[in-house]
Design a protein around this motif. Sequence first.
Motif, PDB file in Angstrom:
ATOM      1  N   ILE A   4       5.965   4.584   2.605  1.00  0.00           N
ATOM      2  CA  ILE A   4       5.713   5.975   3.040  1.00  0.00           C
ATOM      3  C   ILE A   4       6.239   7.016   2.040  1.00  0.00           C
ATOM      4  N   ASN A   5       6.745   6.545   0.892  1.00  0.00           N
ATOM      5  CA  ASN A   5       7.433   7.466  -0.030  1.00  0.00           C
ATOM      6  C   ASN A   5       6.533   8.517  -0.679  1.00  0.00           C
ATOM      7  N   ARG A   6       5.217   8.294  -0.673  1.00  0.00           N
ATOM      8  CA  ARG A   6       4.331   9.295  -1.293  1.00  0.00           C
ATOM      9  C   ARG A   6       3.745  10.271  -0.275  1.00  0.00           C
ATOM     10  N   ILE A   7       4.126  10.137   0.986  1.00  0.00           N
ATOM     11  CA  ILE A   7       3.588  11.049   2.005  1.00  0.00           C
ATOM     12  C   ILE A   7       4.366  12.375   1.942  1.00  0.00           C
ATOM     13  N   PRO A   8       3.653  13.484   1.715  1.00  0.00           N
ATOM     14  CA  PRO A   8       4.375  14.761   1.595  1.00  0.00           C
ATOM     15  C   PRO A   8       4.933  15.245   2.933  1.00  0.00           C
ATOM     16  N   GLY A   9       5.965  16.072   2.857  1.00  0.00           N
ATOM     17  CA  GLY A   9       6.478  16.769   4.049  1.00  0.00           C
ATOM     18  C   GLY A   9       7.513  16.001   4.844  1.00  0.00           C
ATOM     19  N   LEU A  10       7.952  14.853   4.329  1.00  0.00           N
ATOM     20  CA  LEU A  10       8.906  14.053   5.122  1.00  0.00           C
ATOM     21  C   LEU A  10      10.315  14.076   4.524  1.00  0.00           C
ATOM     22  N   ASP A  11      10.520  14.916   3.509  1.00  0.00           N
ATOM     23  CA  ASP A  11      11.799  14.803   2.790  1.00  0.00           C
ATOM     24  C   ASP A  11      12.720  15.999   2.994  1.00  0.00           C
ATOM     25  N   SER A  12      12.550  16.736   4.105  1.00  0.00           N
ATOM     26  CA  SER A  12      13.413  17.924   4.243  1.00  0.00           C
ATOM     27  C   SER A  12      14.421  17.781   5.380  1.00  0.00           C
ATOM     28  N   VAL A  13      15.518  18.533   5.203  1.00  0.00           N
ATOM     29  CA  VAL A  13      16.532  18.678   6.250  1.00  0.00           C
ATOM     30  C   VAL A  13      16.388  20.109   6.754  1.00  0.00           C
ATOM     31  N   ALA A  14      16.043  20.271   8.032  1.00  0.00           N
ATOM     32  CA  ALA A  14      15.865  21.624   8.589  1.00  0.00           C
ATOM     33  C   ALA A  14      17.008  21.907   9.557  1.00  0.00           C
ATOM     34  N   VAL A  15      17.759  22.970   9.257  1.00  0.00           N
ATOM     35  CA  VAL A  15      18.932  23.293  10.073  1.00  0.00           C
ATOM     36  C   VAL A  15      18.669  24.587  10.840  1.00  0.00           C
ATOM     37  N   SER A  16      18.913  24.546  12.151  1.00  0.00           N
ATOM     38  CA  SER A  16      18.815  25.769  12.960  1.00  0.00           C
ATOM     39  C   SER A  16      20.023  25.798  13.883  1.00  0.00           C
ATOM     40  N   GLY A  17      20.109  26.848  14.710  1.00  0.00           N
ATOM     41  CA  GLY A  17      21.228  26.926  15.651  1.00  0.00           C
ATOM     42  C   GLY A  17      21.195  25.774  16.656  1.00  0.00           C
ATOM     43  N   ASP A  18      19.997  25.210  16.888  1.00  0.00           N
ATOM     44  CA  ASP A  18      19.867  24.117  17.872  1.00  0.00           C
ATOM     45  C   ASP A  18      20.352  22.784  17.337  1.00  0.00           C
ATOM     46  N   GLY A  19      20.229  22.597  16.035  1.00  0.00           N
ATOM     47  CA  GLY A  19      20.620  21.306  15.492  1.00  0.00           C
ATOM     48  C   GLY A  19      20.003  21.044  14.132  1.00  0.00           C
ATOM     49  N   VAL A  20      19.945  19.766  13.765  1.00  0.00           N
ATOM     50  CA  VAL A  20      19.510  19.376  12.424  1.00  0.00           C
ATOM     51  C   VAL A  20      18.356  18.381  12.548  1.00  0.00           C
ATOM     52  N   ARG A  21      17.245  18.716  11.890  1.00  0.00           N
ATOM     53  CA  ARG A  21      16.088  17.813  11.845  1.00  0.00           C
ATOM     54  C   ARG A  21      16.066  17.139  10.482  1.00  0.00           C
ATOM     55  N   VAL A  22      16.091  15.818  10.493  1.00  0.00           N
ATOM     56  CA  VAL A  22      16.173  15.049   9.252  1.00  0.00           C
ATOM     57  C   VAL A  22      14.864  14.289   9.066  1.00  0.00           C
ATOM     58  N   GLY A  23      14.133  14.604   8.008  1.00  0.00           N
ATOM     59  CA  GLY A  23      12.844  13.969   7.742  1.00  0.00           C
ATOM     60  C   GLY A  23      13.000  12.515   7.313  1.00  0.00           C
ATOM     61  N   ALA A  24      11.901  11.767   7.460  1.00  0.00           N
ATOM     62  CA  ALA A  24      11.931  10.308   7.257  1.00  0.00           C
ATOM     63  C   ALA A  24      12.298   9.903   5.830  1.00  0.00           C
ATOM     64  N   LEU A  25      12.119  10.813   4.856  1.00  0.00           N
ATOM     65  CA  LEU A  25      12.420  10.423   3.474  1.00  0.00           C
ATOM     66  C   LEU A  25      13.705  11.061   2.944  1.00  0.00           C
ATOM     67  N   VAL A  26      14.495  11.620   3.834  1.00  0.00           N
ATOM     68  CA  VAL A  26      15.806  12.153   3.425  1.00  0.00           C
ATOM     69  C   VAL A  26      16.761  10.981   3.211  1.00  0.00           C
ATOM     70  N   ARG A  27      17.316  10.927   1.999  1.00  0.00           N
ATOM     71  CA  ARG A  27      18.228   9.802   1.669  1.00  0.00           C
ATOM     72  C   ARG A  27      19.607  10.074   2.263  1.00  0.00           C
TER      73      ARG A  27
ATOM     74  N   ALA B  14       0.864  -1.191   0.000  1.00  0.00           N
ATOM     75  CA  ALA B  14       0.000   0.000   0.000  1.00  0.00           C
ATOM     76  C   ALA B  14       0.892   1.230   0.000  1.00  0.00           C
ATOM     77  N   ASP B  15       0.476   2.273  -0.718  1.00  0.00           N
ATOM     78  CA  ASP B  15       1.284   3.498  -0.737  1.00  0.00           C
ATOM     79  C   ASP B  15       0.418   4.704  -0.375  1.00  0.00           C
ATOM     80  N   PRO B  16       0.169   4.876   0.920  1.00  0.00           N
ATOM     81  CA  PRO B  16      -0.684   5.968   1.389  1.00  0.00           C
ATOM     82  C   PRO B  16      -0.090   7.327   1.060  1.00  0.00           C
ATOM     83  N   THR B  17      -0.968   8.341   1.044  1.00  0.00           N
ATOM     84  CA  THR B  17      -0.493   9.702   0.755  1.00  0.00           C
ATOM     85  C   THR B  17      -0.624  10.622   1.969  1.00  0.00           C
ATOM     86  N   SER B  18      -0.947  10.052   3.123  1.00  0.00           N
ATOM     87  CA  SER B  18      -0.963  10.860   4.352  1.00  0.00           C
ATOM     88  C   SER B  18      -0.516   9.980   5.516  1.00  0.00           C
ATOM     89  N   LEU B  19      -0.039  10.648   6.573  1.00  0.00           N
ATOM     90  CA  LEU B  19       0.385   9.911   7.776  1.00  0.00           C
ATOM     91  C   LEU B  19      -0.796   9.197   8.415  1.00  0.00           C
TER      92      LEU B  19
END
Length: 287
Positions: free
Chosen positions: A52-75, A9-14
């Motif tokens: 989970i590859n078709r779920i939007p919003g999981l493929d970003s790397v967000a960098v701030s002064g506190d650290g790095v947030r790595v989304g579930a679809l970041v290779r 199954a390839d859902p498009t939402s969490l």
Amino acid sequence: MKPAPFGYADPTSLDEALTLLAEDGAKVLAGGQSLLPLLSMRLASPATLVDINRIPGLDSVAVSGDGVRVGALVRHVDLLHHAEAARVQPLLARATANVAHPAIRNRGTTVGSIAHADPSGEMTSVLALTGGSVTVATPGGPQTVDWADFFVGPLETSVHGPAVVTEAFFPALPPRSGTAFEEVSRRKGDYAVCGAGVTVTLDEDSRVSSVRAAYISVGLVPEVHDLTEAVAGRTVAEADWSAAADLARTLVDPDGDLHASADYRRLLVGVLTERTLARAAEEAQTR
Ligand SMILES: Cc1cc2nc3c(=O)[nH]c(=O)nc-3n(C[C@H](O)[C@H](O)[C@H](O)COP(=O)(O)OP(=O)(O)OC[C@H]3O[C@@H](n4cnc5c(N)ncnc54)[C@H](O)[C@@H]3O)c2cc1C
């Protein structure tokens, strides 16, 4: 061998993914670089793969002064080449460069590697060494789980029931700190026989105030060892990194296997600790 039959199954939402994961025998599919080999060897036979590859919003790397947030679809490859993430937490690129081969890094995900909880994986130890955490989507809402509560055993985490790890958070490297990462493997790209990631922090007088190390393929779950007492209060020029390496050898309890005896792994822990600490300390003087 070929996998046993399974549903897909390839859902498009969490929400949709969590509903599908509530079914018996359903399992998350991310990059497939660990899961599909397990299926092909018939070491796992899930009833359904929830891709989970078709779920939007999981493929970003967000960098701030506190650290790095790595989304579930970041290779892996995305993190390897992310200059801003490397600036805030240099261990990310340094460790990722040792994960597998380019073809696997193109598809495999950093979060999948953490969710897989393989003590031979580089990123589980990096999450531990940096004091990181994961965010988990569950039917009851998102939960943040500290690394120390997440890893339970080899290929086992504390997360049960329908759940998707949506991101991993790696805190920033503190000021006046340096890092290094090095591993030994039989061939470049293979899982490490032994690896070490370290951080060294200096105080305002440029004296060593913190030394921490985490090892790959050494324990059943990632462990962080505090080696500060061996060199505390010394300048980088004065510090005897071999004393910290000796301490590390007494703290680890590696197993032997087909690839290396326990004694050889303990020896490597010492060699890699001494080398990486010397490099990390040099770097700490420049940050
Ligand atoms: C030849 C080879 C060599 C390799 N060498 C290395 C190496 O040196 N170092 C290393 O670290 N790795 C290595 N790997 C593994 C690779 O890094 C994988 O990409 C990684 O371990 C898993 O990521 P994935 O996205 O492919 O996850 P998948 O294979 O899709 O999933 C792995 C497991 O994690 C679960 N999972 C994945 N994502 C999530 C999520 N978001 N939420 C909840 N559960 C999830 C799945 O259900 C499954 O149980 C190697 C793989 C191969 C085939």
